[in-house]
Design an enzyme around this catalytic site. Structure first.
Site, PDB file in Angstrom:
ATOM      1  N   ASP A  47       8.410   8.450  -6.157  1.00  0.00           N
ATOM      2  CA  ASP A  47       9.623   9.217  -5.861  1.00  0.00           C
ATOM      3  C   ASP A  47       9.972   9.185  -4.378  1.00  0.00           C
ATOM      4  OD1 ASP A  47       7.583  10.702  -4.796  1.00  0.00           O
ATOM      5  OD2 ASP A  47       8.071  12.578  -5.839  1.00  0.00           O
TER       6      ASP A  47
ATOM      7  N   ASP B  70      -4.255 -14.021  -3.305  1.00  0.00           N
ATOM      8  CA  ASP B  70      -4.974 -14.905  -4.222  1.00  0.00           C
ATOM      9  C   ASP B  70      -6.171 -14.140  -4.798  1.00  0.00           C
ATOM     10  OD1 ASP B  70      -6.791 -14.670  -2.151  1.00  0.00           O
ATOM     11  OD2 ASP B  70      -6.461 -16.692  -1.381  1.00  0.00           O
TER      12      ASP B  70
ATOM     13  N   HIS C 154      -6.395  -5.757  -2.278  1.00  0.00           N
ATOM     14  CA  HIS C 154      -7.201  -5.901  -1.058  1.00  0.00           C
ATOM     15  C   HIS C 154      -7.497  -7.372  -0.754  1.00  0.00           C
ATOM     16  CE1 HIS C 154      -8.735  -1.449  -1.239  1.00  0.00           C
ATOM     17  NE2 HIS C 154      -7.438  -1.538  -1.004  1.00  0.00           N
TER      18      HIS C 154
ATOM     19  N   HIS D 237       0.511   4.491  -2.477  1.00  0.00           N
ATOM     20  CA  HIS D 237       0.301   5.871  -2.009  1.00  0.00           C
ATOM     21  C   HIS D 237       1.477   6.781  -2.358  1.00  0.00           C
ATOM     22  CE1 HIS D 237      -3.235   5.307   1.013  1.00  0.00           C
ATOM     23  NE2 HIS D 237      -3.392   4.564  -0.055  1.00  0.00           N
TER      24      HIS D 237
ATOM     25  N   ARG E  62       0.817  -1.216   0.000  1.00  0.00           N
ATOM     26  CA  ARG E  62       0.000   0.000   0.000  1.00  0.00           C
ATOM     27  C   ARG E  62       0.852   1.268   0.000  1.00  0.00           C
ATOM     28  NH1 ARG E  62      -3.621   2.570   4.516  1.00  0.00           N
ATOM     29  NH2 ARG E  62      -5.118   3.752   3.262  1.00  0.00           N
TER      30      ARG E  62
ATOM     31  N   THR F  85      -9.388 -15.254   2.818  1.00  0.00           N
ATOM     32  CA  THR F  85      -7.954 -15.591   2.944  1.00  0.00           C
ATOM     33  C   THR F  85      -7.127 -14.313   3.137  1.00  0.00           C
ATOM     34  OG1 THR F  85      -7.686 -15.502   0.532  1.00  0.00           O
ATOM     35  CG2 THR F  85      -8.137 -17.664   1.484  1.00  0.00           C
TER      36      THR F  85
ATOM     37  N   ASN G 158      -3.484   8.871   4.496  1.00  0.00           N
ATOM     38  CA  ASN G 158      -2.336   8.223   5.125  1.00  0.00           C
ATOM     39  C   ASN G 158      -2.367   8.254   6.652  1.00  0.00           C
ATOM     40  OD1 ASN G 158      -1.248   7.799   2.578  1.00  0.00           O
ATOM     41  ND2 ASN G 158      -0.095   9.735   2.601  1.00  0.00           N
TER      42      ASN G 158
ATOM     43  N   PRO H  42      -7.961   7.925  -4.065  1.00  0.00           N
ATOM     44  CA  PRO H  42      -9.410   7.966  -3.853  1.00  0.00           C
ATOM     45  C   PRO H  42      -9.801   7.447  -2.465  1.00  0.00           C
ATOM     46  CG  PRO H  42      -8.830   6.232  -5.426  1.00  0.00           C
ATOM     47  CD  PRO H  42      -7.573   6.988  -5.130  1.00  0.00           C
TER      48      PRO H  42
ATOM     49  N   GLY I 155       4.109  10.863  -8.385  1.00  0.00           N
ATOM     50  CA  GLY I 155       4.928   9.784  -8.929  1.00  0.00           C
ATOM     51  C   GLY I 155       5.676   8.973  -7.882  1.00  0.00           C
TER      52      GLY I 155
ATOM     53  N   SER J 279       8.288  10.136  -1.932  1.00  0.00           N
ATOM     54  CA  SER J 279       7.829  11.319  -1.187  1.00  0.00           C
ATOM     55  C   SER J 279       7.115  10.947   0.107  1.00  0.00           C
ATOM     56  CB  SER J 279       6.925  12.191  -2.065  1.00  0.00           C
ATOM     57  OG  SER J 279       5.821  11.445  -2.547  1.00  0.00           O
TER      58      SER J 279
HETATM   59  C1  HEM Z   1      -9.031   1.579  -5.946  1.00  0.00           C
HETATM   60  C2  HEM Z   1      -8.922   2.504  -5.026  1.00  0.00           C
HETATM   61  C3  HEM Z   1      -8.505   2.186  -3.612  1.00  0.00           C
HETATM   62  C4  HEM Z   1      -9.139   2.605  -2.491  1.00  0.00           C
HETATM   63  C5  HEM Z   1     -10.376   3.487  -2.403  1.00  0.00           C
HETATM   64  C6  HEM Z   1      -8.412   2.033  -1.372  1.00  0.00           C
HETATM   65  C7  HEM Z   1      -8.737   2.255  -0.042  1.00  0.00           C
HETATM   66  C8  HEM Z   1      -8.164   1.591   1.014  1.00  0.00           C
HETATM   67  C9  HEM Z   1      -8.555   1.768   2.379  1.00  0.00           C
HETATM   68  C10 HEM Z   1      -9.628   2.715   2.890  1.00  0.00           C
HETATM   69  C11 HEM Z   1      -7.801   0.923   3.134  1.00  0.00           C
HETATM   70  C12 HEM Z   1      -7.886   0.745   4.654  1.00  0.00           C
HETATM   71  C13 HEM Z   1      -7.138   1.879   5.323  1.00  0.00           C
HETATM   72  C14 HEM Z   1      -7.472   1.992   6.801  1.00  0.00           C
HETATM   73  O1  HEM Z   1      -8.616   1.777   7.169  1.00  0.00           O
HETATM   74  O2  HEM Z   1      -6.546   2.319   7.585  1.00  0.00           O
HETATM   75  C15 HEM Z   1      -6.927   0.218   2.249  1.00  0.00           C
HETATM   76  C16 HEM Z   1      -5.995  -0.712   2.630  1.00  0.00           C
HETATM   77  C17 HEM Z   1      -5.124  -1.324   1.759  1.00  0.00           C
HETATM   78  N1  HEM Z   1      -4.948  -1.016   0.429  1.00  0.00           N
HETATM   79 FE1  HEM Z   1      -6.190   0.073  -0.704  1.00  0.00          FE
HETATM   80  N2  HEM Z   1      -7.383   1.286  -1.836  1.00  0.00           N
HETATM   81  C18 HEM Z   1      -7.379   1.354  -3.196  1.00  0.00           C
HETATM   82  C19 HEM Z   1      -6.447   0.784  -4.048  1.00  0.00           C
HETATM   83  C20 HEM Z   1      -5.347   0.079  -3.641  1.00  0.00           C
HETATM   84  C21 HEM Z   1      -4.242  -0.289  -4.483  1.00  0.00           C
HETATM   85  C22 HEM Z   1      -4.098   0.097  -5.947  1.00  0.00           C
HETATM   86  C23 HEM Z   1      -3.377  -0.993  -3.712  1.00  0.00           C
HETATM   87  C24 HEM Z   1      -2.052  -1.604  -4.088  1.00  0.00           C
HETATM   88  C25 HEM Z   1      -1.740  -2.014  -5.302  1.00  0.00           C
HETATM   89  C26 HEM Z   1      -3.953  -1.079  -2.395  1.00  0.00           C
HETATM   90  C27 HEM Z   1      -3.428  -1.771  -1.334  1.00  0.00           C
HETATM   91  C28 HEM Z   1      -3.968  -1.816  -0.068  1.00  0.00           C
HETATM   92  C29 HEM Z   1      -3.511  -2.728   0.977  1.00  0.00           C
HETATM   93  C30 HEM Z   1      -2.493  -3.839   0.795  1.00  0.00           C
HETATM   94  C31 HEM Z   1      -4.226  -2.397   2.140  1.00  0.00           C
HETATM   95  C32 HEM Z   1      -4.042  -3.017   3.531  1.00  0.00           C
HETATM   96  C33 HEM Z   1      -2.884  -2.296   4.217  1.00  0.00           C
HETATM   97  C34 HEM Z   1      -2.513  -2.803   5.601  1.00  0.00           C
HETATM   98  O3  HEM Z   1      -3.061  -3.794   6.091  1.00  0.00           O
HETATM   99  O4  HEM Z   1      -1.646  -2.145   6.220  1.00  0.00           O
HETATM  100  N3  HEM Z   1      -5.132  -0.396  -2.380  1.00  0.00           N
HETATM  101  N4  HEM Z   1      -7.148   0.668   0.960  1.00  0.00           N
HETATM  102 CA   LIG Z   2      -6.605 -13.326  -0.024  1.00  0.00          CA
HETATM  103 CA   LIG Z   3       5.305  10.229  -4.511  1.00  0.00          CA
END
Ligand code: HEM
Ligand SMILES: [Ca+2]
Ligand SMILES: [Ca+2]
Length: 295
Positions: free
Chosen positions: A50, A223, A170, A42, A38, A218, A70, A140, A48, A52
């Protein structure tokens, strides 16, 4: 500009050093793999890839870590710091933090059971970070509509398909109650028993930091169960379930839910595209000595 052999002469041990750092972090805490993945997302979406996001705030500077997407949510900075210090011992002032972060994302996916791929390298580190850009909605929010998700990814040169397949990240990791509370109490496109299950640890009032897995089936394995959940109305975030809610992306979600191989292949393609967002190259930026502050 970026190339898979960028450090092959200047830091030949880089890949094994990073991999073993990620391996030991995940051995200590499985979730760290998700957190590193994640962090890379971000980083790339704000000016980009970088590095940051890695810059700490100071008395006179507010960076990206306290921006709404964040704040109290992103993690993994200590792991990046430890890996960077091992890399500095082997090859001082050669490898950027942005590249280390990209490699940790790849290794995390693979160590948790997902595909691997060759990472293009040669990104340089920013000298600053932008609180305002990180707060502007380029990342987003979980309340996003499908149209907003499509737009935000399109603004970074990523297609709707890239957006759907990258959301498959996710399949691992956790979210805070505050990110899904509205969905589990107020939405109707949610499996009733799943909503009840999540309500148990996410009360209507309070408990905002309580955690739940993004993938109910899971949560520790990379997966395609994320997509199977969506087909069964068990997406945790509003922004997850909109990918399968009678709209244009339903068929792609169904395809990924049935075919893990196609999911893996498309995920790799999209991760490489995301890693290509606006890198600093050549003499732009710098190679930070410590990832949390400019030189
Ligand atoms: C499509 C738009 C996306 C939205 C709206 C979104 C939103 C979120 C939100 C709200 C969380 C939980 C944060 C929290 O409650 O503290 C989350 C967690 C996460 N997101 Fe996304 N996300 C998106 C796309 C992505 C992308 C593109 C990736 C990576 C390629 C990603 C990887 C993750 C991961 C792995 C977690 C879990 C992090 C952890 O357990 O520390 N997400 N995301
Ligand atoms: Ca899984
Ligand atoms: Ca950056």
């Amino acid at each position: 500009q970026l190339s898979t052999s960028f450090y092959s002469k200047t830091c030949p041990k880089l890949l094994p050093i990073v991999r073993s750092g990620v391996q030991s972090a995940i051995a200590k805490e499985t979730r760290m793999g998700a957190s590193l993945l994640r962090l890379h997302f971000h980083d790339c979406f704000v000016n980009g890839c970088d590095g940051s996001i890695l810059l700490d705030d100071t008395a006179t500077f507010r960076g990206e870590q306290t921006a709404p997407p964040n704040n109290r949510s992103v993690r993994g900075f200590d792991v990046i710091k430890a890996i960077k210090s091992s890399v500095e011992k082997a090859c001082p002032s050669v490898v950027s933090c942005a590249d280390i972060l990209t490699l940790t994302a790849r290794d995390s996916v693979n160590i948790l059971g997902g595909p691997t791929w060759e990472v293009k390298l040669g990104r340089r580190d920013s000298k600053t970070a932008s609180f305002s850009a990180a707060s502007s909605g380029v990342i987003p929010p979980p309340s996003s509509t499908l149209a907003n998700l499509i737009n935000r990814f399109s603004a970074k040169g990523l297609s709707t398909k890239d957006m759907v397949v990258l959301s498959g990240a996710h399949t691992i990791g956790l979210a805070r109650c505050t990110s899904f509370k509205n969905r589990i109490y107020n939405e109707s496109n949610i499996d009733a028993s799943f909503a009840k299950l999540r309500q148990r640890s996410c009360p209507r009032s309070g408990g905002d930091d309580n955690l739940a897995p993004l993938d109910v089936a899971t949560p520790k394995l990379f997966d395609n169960y994320y997509y199977k959940n969506l087909v069964n109305q068990k997406g945790l975030l509003h922004s997850d379930q909109v990918l399968h809610n009678g709209g244009s992306t339903d068929s792609l979600v169904e395809q990924y839910s049935k075919n893990d191989k196609i999911f893996d292949a498309d995920f790799v393609t999209a991760m490489i595209k995301m890693g290509d967002i606006q890198p600093l190259t050549g003499s732009q930026g710098e190679i930070r000595k410590v990832c949390s502050k400019p030189n």
